[in-house]
Design a protein around this motif. Structure first.
Motif, mmCIF file in Angstrom:
data_model
loop_
_atom_site.group_PDB
_atom_site.id
_atom_site.type_symbol
_atom_site.label_atom_id
_atom_site.label_comp_id
_atom_site.label_asym_id
_atom_site.label_seq_id
_atom_site.Cartn_x
_atom_site.Cartn_y
_atom_site.Cartn_z
ATOM 1 N N LEU A 62 -46.139 25.081 27.237
ATOM 2 C CA LEU A 62 -44.574 24.727 28.545
ATOM 3 C C LEU A 62 -44.351 25.087 29.760
ATOM 4 O O LEU A 62 -44.440 25.308 30.969
ATOM 5 N N THR A 63 -44.484 26.614 29.397
ATOM 6 C CA THR A 63 -44.603 27.528 30.607
ATOM 7 C C THR A 63 -45.277 27.984 30.966
ATOM 8 O O THR A 63 -45.969 27.987 32.153
ATOM 9 N N ARG A 64 -46.724 27.618 30.137
ATOM 10 C CA ARG A 64 -47.998 27.627 30.482
ATOM 11 C C ARG A 64 -48.450 26.471 31.992
ATOM 12 O O ARG A 64 -48.930 26.598 32.917
ATOM 13 N N ALA A 65 -47.551 25.362 31.340
ATOM 14 C CA ALA A 65 -47.875 24.013 32.342
ATOM 15 C C ALA A 65 -47.324 24.510 33.819
ATOM 16 O O ALA A 65 -47.811 24.261 34.503
ATOM 17 N N VAL A 66 -45.908 25.723 33.777
ATOM 18 C CA VAL A 66 -45.587 25.885 35.225
ATOM 19 C C VAL A 66 -46.233 26.582 35.652
ATOM 20 O O VAL A 66 -46.024 27.127 37.085
ATOM 21 N N LEU A 67 -46.765 27.570 35.272
ATOM 22 C CA LEU A 67 -47.509 28.933 35.385
ATOM 23 C C LEU A 67 -48.716 28.412 36.249
ATOM 24 O O LEU A 67 -48.696 28.354 37.713
ATOM 25 N N LEU A 68 -49.080 27.421 35.683
ATOM 26 C CA LEU A 68 -50.065 26.461 37.090
ATOM 27 C C LEU A 68 -50.040 25.580 37.556
ATOM 28 O O LEU A 68 -50.893 25.400 38.472
ATOM 29 N N ALA A 69 -48.922 25.587 37.577
ATOM 30 C CA ALA A 69 -48.212 24.329 38.836
ATOM 31 C C ALA A 69 -48.469 24.901 39.867
ATOM 32 O O ALA A 69 -48.800 25.102 41.064
ATOM 33 N N TYR A 70 -47.751 26.775 39.948
ATOM 34 C CA TYR A 70 -47.275 28.010 40.411
ATOM 35 C C TYR A 70 -49.172 28.387 40.891
ATOM 36 O O TYR A 70 -48.900 28.455 42.422
ATOM 37 N N ARG A 71 -50.110 28.512 40.480
ATOM 38 C CA ARG A 71 -50.955 28.158 40.587
ATOM 39 C C ARG A 71 -52.123 27.973 41.516
ATOM 40 O O ARG A 71 -52.407 28.073 42.896
ATOM 41 N N ASP A 72 -51.852 26.404 41.337
ATOM 42 C CA ASP A 72 -51.991 25.846 42.779
ATOM 43 C C ASP A 72 -51.406 25.371 43.742
ATOM 44 O O ASP A 72 -52.089 25.879 44.411
ATOM 45 N N TYR A 73 -50.286 25.401 43.879
ATOM 46 C CA TYR A 73 -49.589 25.974 44.594
ATOM 47 C C TYR A 73 -49.985 27.638 45.949
ATOM 48 O O TYR A 73 -50.556 26.406 46.676
ATOM 49 N N GLU A 74 -50.472 28.617 45.790
ATOM 50 C CA GLU A 74 -50.427 29.135 45.795
ATOM 51 C C GLU A 74 -52.441 29.127 46.526
ATOM 52 O O GLU A 74 -52.578 29.571 47.426
ATOM 53 N N GLU A 75 -52.485 28.227 45.700
ATOM 54 C CA GLU A 75 -54.061 28.518 46.370
ATOM 55 C C GLU A 75 -54.433 27.122 47.573
ATOM 56 O O GLU A 75 -54.925 27.072 48.554
ATOM 57 N N ASN A 76 -53.656 26.572 47.204
ATOM 58 C CA ASN A 76 -53.822 24.545 47.885
ATOM 59 C C ASN A 76 -52.715 25.644 49.699
ATOM 60 O O ASN A 76 -53.492 25.209 50.714
ATOM 61 N N LYS A 77 -51.994 26.199 49.347
ATOM 62 C CA LYS A 77 -50.887 27.380 50.322
ATOM 63 C C LYS A 77 -52.578 28.075 51.022
ATOM 64 O O LYS A 77 -52.754 28.055 52.274
ATOM 65 N N GLN A 78 -53.460 28.756 50.226
ATOM 66 C CA GLN A 78 -53.878 29.541 50.842
ATOM 67 C C GLN A 78 -55.408 28.753 51.839
ATOM 68 O O GLN A 78 -56.042 29.181 52.215
ATOM 69 N N ALA A 79 -55.893 28.078 50.841
ATOM 70 C CA ALA A 79 -56.968 26.953 51.576
ATOM 71 C C ALA A 79 -56.412 25.068 53.169
ATOM 72 O O ALA A 79 -57.280 25.331 53.012
ATOM 73 N N GLY A 80 -54.926 25.238 52.190
ATOM 74 C CA GLY A 80 -54.723 24.019 53.373
ATOM 75 C C GLY A 80 -54.040 23.661 54.080
ATOM 76 O O GLY A 80 -53.456 25.033 55.060
ATOM 77 N N SER A 81 -53.924 23.287 55.199
ATOM 78 C CA SER A 81 -53.234 23.240 56.114
ATOM 79 C C SER A 81 -51.493 22.986 56.031
ATOM 80 O O SER A 81 -51.079 23.332 54.924
ATOM 81 N N THR A 82 -50.540 22.985 57.104
ATOM 82 C CA THR A 82 -49.259 24.167 56.654
ATOM 83 C C THR A 82 -48.666 22.335 56.268
ATOM 84 O O THR A 82 -47.936 21.996 55.088
#
Length: 338
Positions: free
Chosen positions: A67-87
């Motif tokens: 479940l630590t991995r589950a939260v870690l992957l959520a933060y990966r997705d957030y940062e990738e979305n931030k890098q690729a997406g709009s505000t």
């Protein structure tokens, strides 16, 4: 690469893999009382060997690391979305919902090392109920099991927030990620305080300074029971209770109540000994050994850095390579975005 960057990478990896080490070391002794452990391992269990109640392979993740991995992957997705997406898309990204979705995948058997569709070997009651509610509602603000249930199942998974969120976001996301299963204030505020301690350690604060910051947060959030638990943790002598027993003059419960785990982790953090010796003694206390080990291991790893975790332990961890790659990737994305 600057020394501060090196320190951040070391302590971030140390924290994540510290959780994994404590989980995998403690899995062997889960549910055993101190009296049985001390007879079998007078100096404590010093190697990650697997086995235990669920017959784990050596180094395998239990629910704590999964479940630590589950939260870690959520933060990966957030940062990738931030890098690729709009505000706007960044503002709309809900880290707690992403973490709940990955946690639900774990519960439903879509997970590395598991037969597809199989249930987890080990899942806490509040976690199971919260994820069942989330599957039905798909709303992390409504799925928690409610006040009165204060197990340690959200504190064990919360550390990625302390490592990858900053400022007010860190506090809010600590509470939200706890809340999709454990929304009792004892749990949500424990997670918020713990993550402030983690962030302070990664930033180079001393353990004593970090603990004071944790108390400041619990006071600000108005949960006196969390503040009291931290203060009690400051008074515990880990080596003494590990050698004499959890009730050898100091009334310490090692079972799955969130404030028990928080007390023990604070005692471990303030113990002057090495990562290895302190974590061995946390596990030697018995009871909920994998979760107590995971929570304490996260603080010890944030304190000491990955270089001070025994290599013989790291080499056995199921998710070592993935955790190192994902965490480094997140830090690189954060550096690029400023």
């Amino acid at each position: 690469m600057t020394s501060s960057t090196n320190q951040r990478i070391s302590k971030t990896l140390g924290a994540l893999l510290g959780v994994h080490c404590g989980d995998s070391l403690g899995a062997t002794l889960e549910f055993m009382p101190w009296s049985d452990i001390i007879r079998k391992h007078p100096k404590g269990l010093r190697e990650i060997v697997g086995g235990g109640h669920f017959d784990w392979p050596a180094g395998h993740a239990t629910d704590d690391t999964d479940l630590t991995r589950a939260v870690l992957l959520a933060y990966r997705d957030y940062e990738e979305n931030k890098q690729a997406g709009s505000t706007q898309s960044v503002k709309e990204f809900n880290v707690a919902k992403a973490a709940a979705e990955y946690s639900l995948q774990w519960r439903m058997g879509q997970w590395p090392g598991r037969e597809k569709g199989s249930r987890p070997n080990d899942i806490g009651g509040a976690t199971d109920t919260g994820l069942h509610n989330y599957k039905r509602l798909r709303d992390p603000t409504r799925s928690g099991v409610g006040f009165g249930s204060a197990g340690n199942g959200s504190l064990m998974r919360c550390i990625p927030t302390g490592l990858f969120a900053s400022g007010e976001r860190r506090q809010n996301e600590s509470i939200a990620i706890s809340g999709f299963t454990h929304n009792d204030p004892r749990c949500t505020v424990s997670c918020a305080s713990y993550n402030e301690i983690v962030a302070a350690l990664v930033d180079g604060k001393s353990p004593r300074e970090a603990v004071e910051i944790g108390k400041t947060i619990s006071n600000r959030l108005g949960c006196d029971k969390v503040t009291t638990a931290i203060i009690e943790g400051e008074t515990l002598q880990l080596s003494k209770i590990a050698s004499e027993g959890p009730r050898g003059g100091m009334d310490v419960s090692t079972h799955g109540y969130v404030l028990n785990a928080l007390r023990i982790s604070i005692a471990a953090l303030l113990d002057p000994r090495s990562f290895e010796d302190a974590l061995i003694d946390v596990v030697r206390l018995g009871g909920d050994t994998d979760t107590n080990g995971a929570i304490a291991g996260g603080l010890l790893g944030a304190r000491d850095g990955i270089e001070n975790i025994p290599l013989r332990w790291l080499e056995k961890l199921q998710f070592r390579k993935e955790f190192e790659e994902v965490a480094t990737h997140i830090l690189q994305l954060q550096q690029q975005s400023g």
